[in-house]
Design an enzyme around this catalytic site. Structure first.
Site, mmCIF file in Angstrom:
data_model
loop_
_atom_site.group_PDB
_atom_site.id
_atom_site.type_symbol
_atom_site.label_atom_id
_atom_site.label_comp_id
_atom_site.label_asym_id
_atom_site.label_seq_id
_atom_site.Cartn_x
_atom_site.Cartn_y
_atom_site.Cartn_z
ATOM 1 N N CYS A 96 0.830 -1.227 0.059
ATOM 2 C CA CYS A 96 0.233 0.061 -0.056
ATOM 3 C C CYS A 96 0.832 1.160 -0.077
ATOM 4 C CB CYS A 96 -0.806 -0.047 1.148
ATOM 5 S SG CYS A 96 -1.714 1.534 1.674
ATOM 6 N N HIS A 113 -6.420 3.189 0.369
ATOM 7 C CA HIS A 113 -6.091 3.291 1.779
ATOM 8 C C HIS A 113 -6.832 4.812 2.052
ATOM 9 C CE1 HIS A 113 -3.024 3.988 5.247
ATOM 10 N NE2 HIS A 113 -3.900 4.803 5.556
ATOM 11 N N HIS A 119 -8.418 8.314 2.377
ATOM 12 C CA HIS A 119 -7.910 9.455 2.331
ATOM 13 C C HIS A 119 -8.787 10.562 1.986
ATOM 14 C CE1 HIS A 119 -7.195 7.666 -1.606
ATOM 15 N NE2 HIS A 119 -7.389 8.989 -2.134
HETATM 16 P P1 5GP Z 1 -7.528 9.036 -4.958
HETATM 17 O O1 5GP Z 1 -7.760 9.369 -6.843
HETATM 18 O O2 5GP Z 1 -7.368 7.652 -4.693
HETATM 19 O O3 5GP Z 1 -8.815 9.759 -4.565
HETATM 20 O O4 5GP Z 1 -6.199 10.024 -4.879
HETATM 21 C C1 5GP Z 1 -4.977 9.453 -4.668
HETATM 22 C C2 5GP Z 1 -4.067 10.703 -4.671
HETATM 23 O O5 5GP Z 1 -2.832 10.096 -4.277
HETATM 24 C C3 5GP Z 1 -3.734 11.389 -6.090
HETATM 25 O O6 5GP Z 1 -4.291 12.701 -5.985
HETATM 26 C C4 5GP Z 1 -2.254 11.055 -6.293
HETATM 27 O O7 5GP Z 1 -1.766 12.279 -6.872
HETATM 28 C C5 5GP Z 1 -1.804 10.832 -4.862
HETATM 29 N N1 5GP Z 1 -0.536 9.940 -4.740
HETATM 30 C C6 5GP Z 1 -0.621 8.750 -5.231
HETATM 31 N N2 5GP Z 1 0.787 8.358 -4.989
HETATM 32 C C7 5GP Z 1 1.381 9.089 -4.352
HETATM 33 C C8 5GP Z 1 2.562 9.326 -3.634
HETATM 34 O O8 5GP Z 1 3.382 8.300 -3.850
HETATM 35 N N3 5GP Z 1 3.054 10.290 -2.999
HETATM 36 C C9 5GP Z 1 1.821 11.371 -2.803
HETATM 37 N N4 5GP Z 1 2.498 12.337 -2.133
HETATM 38 N N5 5GP Z 1 0.724 11.308 -3.276
HETATM 39 C C10 5GP Z 1 0.348 10.276 -4.074
HETATM 40 ZN ZN ZN Z 2 -2.525 1.217 3.659
#
Ligand code: 5GP
Ligand code: ZN
Length: 112
Positions: free
Chosen positions: A3, A96, A98
């Protein structure tokens, strides 16, 4: 299975942390969608909002308390947006839980 956000919690993957306590971590999104864009997560691995159990409700409350503190510390006065993408149609890409916090620009509505 690995993860990414657990790896960030454990410092296996580098991130720009902006807040941390016993239970909660906040760090800058690597692909910012606003002048301010950070993610707030529980250190505990919970897959999504749909997997939050009653025993986690206090933890989720701590996330929102952390958000208030960070917003105050960043001196954000004109408001902000909180987004939780949940599941496939919700646009969740990291499994995970967020919360995205976006600020310092006028947000549009409805979201795409
Ligand atoms: P989701 O699309 O799941 O709501 O958001 C995931 C977010 O995590 C995205 O905005 C993406 O840019 C961010 N993200 C993914 N991998 C990483 C990482 O390794 N580091 C950081 N700081 N952000 C990440
Ligand atoms: Zn996790």
């Amino acid at each position: 299975m690995g993860c990414v956000f657990c790896d960030i919690v454990n410092n296996k993957i580098k991130s720009e942390k902006i807040y941390e306590d016993e239970d909660v971590l906040a760090f800058k999104d690597v692909e910012p969608q606003a002048p301010v864009h950070f993610l707030v997560i529980p250190k505990k691995h919970i897959k999504s909002l749909n997997e939050v159990k009653e025993e986690d409700f206090k933890l989720i409350g701590k996330i929102f308390s952390a958000i208030q503190k960070i917003i105050k510390d960043l001196n954000i006065k004109k408001g902000f947006r909180v987004i939780n993408n949940c599941g496939e149609d919700g646009g969740q890409t990291v499994e995970h839980i967020h919360f995205h916090i976006l600020a310092k620009r006028k947000m549009s509505w409805p979201p795409g």
